[in-house]
Design a protein around this motif. Structure first.
Motif, PDB file in Angstrom:
ATOM      1  N   ASN A  44     -24.247 -18.945 -40.357  1.00 39.88           N
ATOM      2  CA  ASN A  44     -24.368 -19.759 -41.419  1.00 39.88           C
ATOM      3  C   ASN A  44     -22.921 -20.272 -41.982  1.00 39.88           C
ATOM      4  N   VAL A  45     -21.876 -19.200 -41.557  1.00 46.07           N
ATOM      5  CA  VAL A  45     -20.404 -19.633 -42.032  1.00 46.07           C
ATOM      6  C   VAL A  45     -20.129 -20.818 -41.079  1.00 46.07           C
ATOM      7  N   VAL A  46     -20.193 -20.359 -39.921  1.00 45.94           N
ATOM      8  CA  VAL A  46     -19.563 -21.541 -38.769  1.00 45.94           C
ATOM      9  C   VAL A  46     -20.129 -22.692 -38.911  1.00 45.94           C
ATOM     10  N   ASN A  47     -21.470 -22.657 -39.452  1.00 48.75           N
ATOM     11  CA  ASN A  47     -22.449 -24.037 -39.378  1.00 48.75           C
ATOM     12  C   ASN A  47     -22.243 -24.464 -40.866  1.00 48.75           C
ATOM     13  N   GLY A  48     -21.524 -23.957 -41.725  1.00 46.65           N
ATOM     14  CA  GLY A  48     -21.570 -24.393 -43.141  1.00 46.65           C
ATOM     15  C   GLY A  48     -22.854 -24.394 -43.852  1.00 46.65           C
ATOM     16  N   ARG A  49     -23.802 -23.495 -43.462  1.00 46.97           N
ATOM     17  CA  ARG A  49     -25.130 -23.431 -44.013  1.00 46.97           C
ATOM     18  C   ARG A  49     -25.255 -22.638 -45.241  1.00 46.97           C
ATOM     19  N   ASP A  50     -25.137 -23.182 -46.611  1.00 48.47           N
ATOM     20  CA  ASP A  50     -25.171 -22.423 -47.670  1.00 48.47           C
ATOM     21  C   ASP A  50     -23.841 -21.613 -47.970  1.00 48.47           C
ATOM     22  N   ILE A  51     -22.652 -21.803 -46.988  1.00 48.91           N
ATOM     23  CA  ILE A  51     -21.500 -21.091 -47.362  1.00 48.91           C
ATOM     24  C   ILE A  51     -20.509 -21.972 -46.980  1.00 48.91           C
ATOM     25  N   ILE A  52     -19.489 -21.821 -48.075  1.00 51.92           N
ATOM     26  CA  ILE A  52     -18.286 -22.659 -47.676  1.00 51.92           C
ATOM     27  C   ILE A  52     -17.195 -21.731 -47.147  1.00 51.92           C
ATOM     28  N   SER A  53     -16.004 -22.320 -46.605  1.00 55.90           N
ATOM     29  CA  SER A  53     -15.206 -21.400 -45.946  1.00 55.90           C
ATOM     30  C   SER A  53     -14.176 -22.209 -45.674  1.00 55.90           C
ATOM     31  N   TRP A  54     -12.861 -21.309 -45.538  1.00 53.68           N
ATOM     32  CA  TRP A  54     -11.379 -21.866 -45.153  1.00 53.68           C
ATOM     33  C   TRP A  54     -11.001 -20.723 -44.089  1.00 53.68           C
ATOM     34  N   GLY A  55     -10.419 -21.387 -42.931  1.00 49.06           N
ATOM     35  CA  GLY A  55      -9.717 -20.424 -41.853  1.00 49.06           C
ATOM     36  C   GLY A  55      -8.406 -20.898 -42.005  1.00 49.06           C
ATOM     37  N   ALA A  56      -7.531 -19.712 -41.711  1.00 51.01           N
ATOM     38  CA  ALA A  56      -6.093 -19.937 -41.592  1.00 51.01           C
ATOM     39  C   ALA A  56      -5.537 -19.803 -40.017  1.00 51.01           C
ATOM     40  N   VAL A  57      -4.917 -20.754 -39.606  1.00 56.64           N
ATOM     41  CA  VAL A  57      -4.579 -20.792 -38.022  1.00 56.64           C
ATOM     42  C   VAL A  57      -2.839 -20.816 -38.122  1.00 56.64           C
ATOM     43  N   ASP A  58      -2.420 -20.151 -37.143  1.00 51.94           N
ATOM     44  CA  ASP A  58      -0.991 -20.280 -36.910  1.00 51.94           C
ATOM     45  C   ASP A  58      -0.688 -21.274 -35.731  1.00 51.94           C
ATOM     46  N   CYS A  59      -0.398 -22.446 -36.092  1.00 53.51           N
ATOM     47  CA  CYS A  59      -0.040 -23.336 -35.146  1.00 53.51           C
ATOM     48  C   CYS A  59       1.187 -23.218 -34.293  1.00 53.51           C
ATOM     49  N   ASN A  60       1.644 -22.018 -34.479  1.00 53.37           N
ATOM     50  CA  ASN A  60       2.862 -21.669 -33.758  1.00 53.37           C
ATOM     51  C   ASN A  60       2.879 -20.282 -33.091  1.00 53.37           C
ATOM     52  N   GLN A  61       1.362 -19.949 -32.650  1.00 55.10           N
ATOM     53  CA  GLN A  61       1.243 -18.762 -31.878  1.00 55.10           C
ATOM     54  C   GLN A  61       1.710 -18.513 -30.841  1.00 55.10           C
ATOM     55  N   PRO A  62       2.470 -17.344 -30.607  1.00 50.26           N
ATOM     56  CA  PRO A  62       3.510 -17.294 -29.112  1.00 50.26           C
ATOM     57  C   PRO A  62       2.606 -17.510 -28.016  1.00 50.26           C
ATOM     58  N   ASN A  63       1.137 -16.988 -28.068  1.00 48.13           N
ATOM     59  CA  ASN A  63       0.177 -16.944 -26.901  1.00 48.13           C
ATOM     60  C   ASN A  63      -0.428 -18.245 -26.645  1.00 48.13           C
ATOM     61  N   GLY A  64       0.143 -19.382 -27.613  1.00 44.68           N
ATOM     62  CA  GLY A  64      -0.460 -20.706 -27.531  1.00 44.68           C
ATOM     63  C   GLY A  64      -1.711 -20.921 -28.060  1.00 44.68           C
ATOM     64  N   GLN A  65      -2.376 -19.606 -28.723  1.00 41.48           N
ATOM     65  CA  GLN A  65      -3.940 -19.843 -29.272  1.00 41.48           C
ATOM     66  C   GLN A  65      -3.556 -20.569 -30.596  1.00 41.48           C
ATOM     67  N   ASP A  66      -3.221 -21.605 -30.553  1.00 43.17           N
ATOM     68  CA  ASP A  66      -2.593 -22.317 -32.006  1.00 43.17           C
ATOM     69  C   ASP A  66      -3.896 -22.855 -32.877  1.00 43.17           C
ATOM     70  N   PHE A  72      -9.386 -15.866 -43.222  1.00 40.76           N
ATOM     71  CA  PHE A  72     -10.636 -16.685 -43.605  1.00 40.76           C
ATOM     72  C   PHE A  72     -10.714 -16.245 -44.865  1.00 40.76           C
ATOM     73  N   VAL A  73     -11.580 -16.947 -45.535  1.00 42.66           N
ATOM     74  CA  VAL A  73     -12.241 -16.888 -46.883  1.00 42.66           C
ATOM     75  C   VAL A  73     -13.958 -17.285 -46.809  1.00 42.66           C
ATOM     76  N   THR A  74     -14.652 -16.618 -47.156  1.00 43.84           N
ATOM     77  CA  THR A  74     -16.162 -17.332 -47.275  1.00 43.84           C
ATOM     78  C   THR A  74     -16.523 -16.968 -48.758  1.00 43.84           C
ATOM     79  N   ALA A  75     -17.338 -18.141 -48.889  1.00 43.59           N
ATOM     80  CA  ALA A  75     -17.926 -18.128 -50.405  1.00 43.59           C
ATOM     81  C   ALA A  75     -19.291 -18.805 -50.681  1.00 43.59           C
ATOM     82  N   ARG A  76     -20.060 -18.629 -51.737  1.00 45.95           N
ATOM     83  CA  ARG A  76     -21.159 -19.200 -51.988  1.00 45.95           C
ATOM     84  C   ARG A  76     -21.413 -19.721 -53.412  1.00 45.95           C
TER      85      ARG A  76
END
Ligand SMILES: CC(C)(COP(=O)(O)OP(=O)(O)OC[C@H]1O[C@@H](n2cnc3c(N)ncnc32)[C@H](O)[C@@H]1OP(=O)(O)O)[C@@H](O)C(=O)NCCC(=O)NCCS
Length: 283
Positions: A44-66, A72-76
């Motif tokens: 439900n979170v990842v598909n935005g079904r009845d839940i709203i969410s925000w994720g935080a990402v690090d665009c400068n991750q040393p391992n390239g996983q930017d 994360f925060v999830t809410a309804r």
């Protein structure tokens, strides 16, 4: 983007959570929370079904996983009149079609804590809630020992409204929770008689149990305990006496809070479990 005091110059960005985040989101929840969430919740979170969410990402991750989630925060959105906090809202807020935003989960990966990321995520939720004309408050529960989270919510102007005894049941043990509310415009009850009465009742119970703990920790010969025996010896009730003896009220108080008599022996534990937050009286 935030300017962070971080070893590799992290560049944090916020975005909605999406289906490709599923695995990382599940792992972050499993690492951070003692409660297991159903896979349906993550879907439900990842598909935005009845839940709203925000994720935080690090665009400068040393391992390239930017684009990998590091927070994360999830809410309804819930209807105010169906929520457990309707007594804490303005009368008309609880009676109409007004809504609330309930924060379900919030977390930041360990290496990224104390950098203001959770504060920013909560800020996103509040910003979003303020765009909903019917929204009167953002609220959440937090387990009573989670000091970093409690500190964070207080810092963000959430009000601690109530301590809820044995709200969580984790690994066969009960834990209390605090109920925190962030009021949006017009949401807060200016003076709720229901809350006022309930809070004074809580405070009176706190005072009774504090005294009870104090008495139980004294030696059996202490004068205060002799009084206790005298009280027990004169058990006949006359006309006009109060309906309940103090001891009966205490038994009821203890059952309500799921306290046992041996808990009185540790003064620190007894007092902290018994404490009613003063903020719950400020109405
Ligand atoms: C609670 C949590 C989300 C906070 O995330 P975060 O990104 O570190 O939070 P922020 O950096 O925005 O703010 C943290 C504030 O709490 C303070 N703090 C951190 N640890 C603390 C502690 N042990 N005791 C008191 N305050 C603490 C920080 O100093 C900071 O305040 P400041 O800005 O005045 O310095 C994070 O610790 C976490 O993910 N914990 C595990 C999951 C969890 O408990 N979620 C909450 C469920 S209700």
């Amino acid at each position: 983007m935030l300017n962070l005091k971080f070893s590799h110059n992290a560049h944090i960005q916020f975005r909605p959570i999406r289906p490709s985040d599923l695995e990382v989101l599940e792992k972050l929840h499993a690492d951070m929370f003692p409660i297991r969430y159903e896979s349906e919740f993550f879907q439900n979170v990842v598909n935005g079904r009845d839940i709203i969410s925000w994720g935080a990402v690090d665009c400068n991750q040393p391992n390239g996983q930017d684009d990998e989630l590091i927070g994360f925060v999830t809410a309804r959105i819930v209807l105010a009149k169906d929520s457990e906090i309707e007594d804490f809202l303005r009368y008309d807020s609880a009676r109409s079609n007004h809504t609330l935003v309930y924060i379900l989960t919030l977390g930041v990966a360990e290496g990224y804590r104390n950098l203001g990321i959770a504060s920013s995520l909560i800020h996103e939720v509040i910003k979003y809630a303020s765009t909903i004309p019917t929204c009167r408050a953002v609220y959440l529960h937090v387990i009573s020992y989670n000091n970093p989270a409690i500190y964070l919510y207080k810092k963000m102007s959430f009000r601690c409204i109530r301590r809820l005894p044995a709200f969580y049941f984790i690994n066969s043990q009960h834990y209390d929770a605090y109920l925190f509310i962030y009021y949006m415009s017009g949401g807060r009850s200016p003076c709720s008689p229901i809350v006022g009465v309930a809070s004074v009742k809580d405070k009176m119970r706190e005072s009774r149990l504090r005294w009870f703990g104090h008495v139980k920790r004294r030696s059996i010969d202490a004068p205060v305990r002799r009084c206790e025996r005298l009280a027990m010896e004169s058990l006949r009730r006359g006309r006009g006496r109060p309906k309940k003896y103090r001891g009966e009220v205490i038994i009821h108080d203890m059952a309500l809070l799921q306290f046992t008599e041996d808990m009185t022996l540790d003064r620190r534990v007894w007092r902290s479990r018994n404490k009613v937050e003063v903020s719950s009286l400020r109405f």
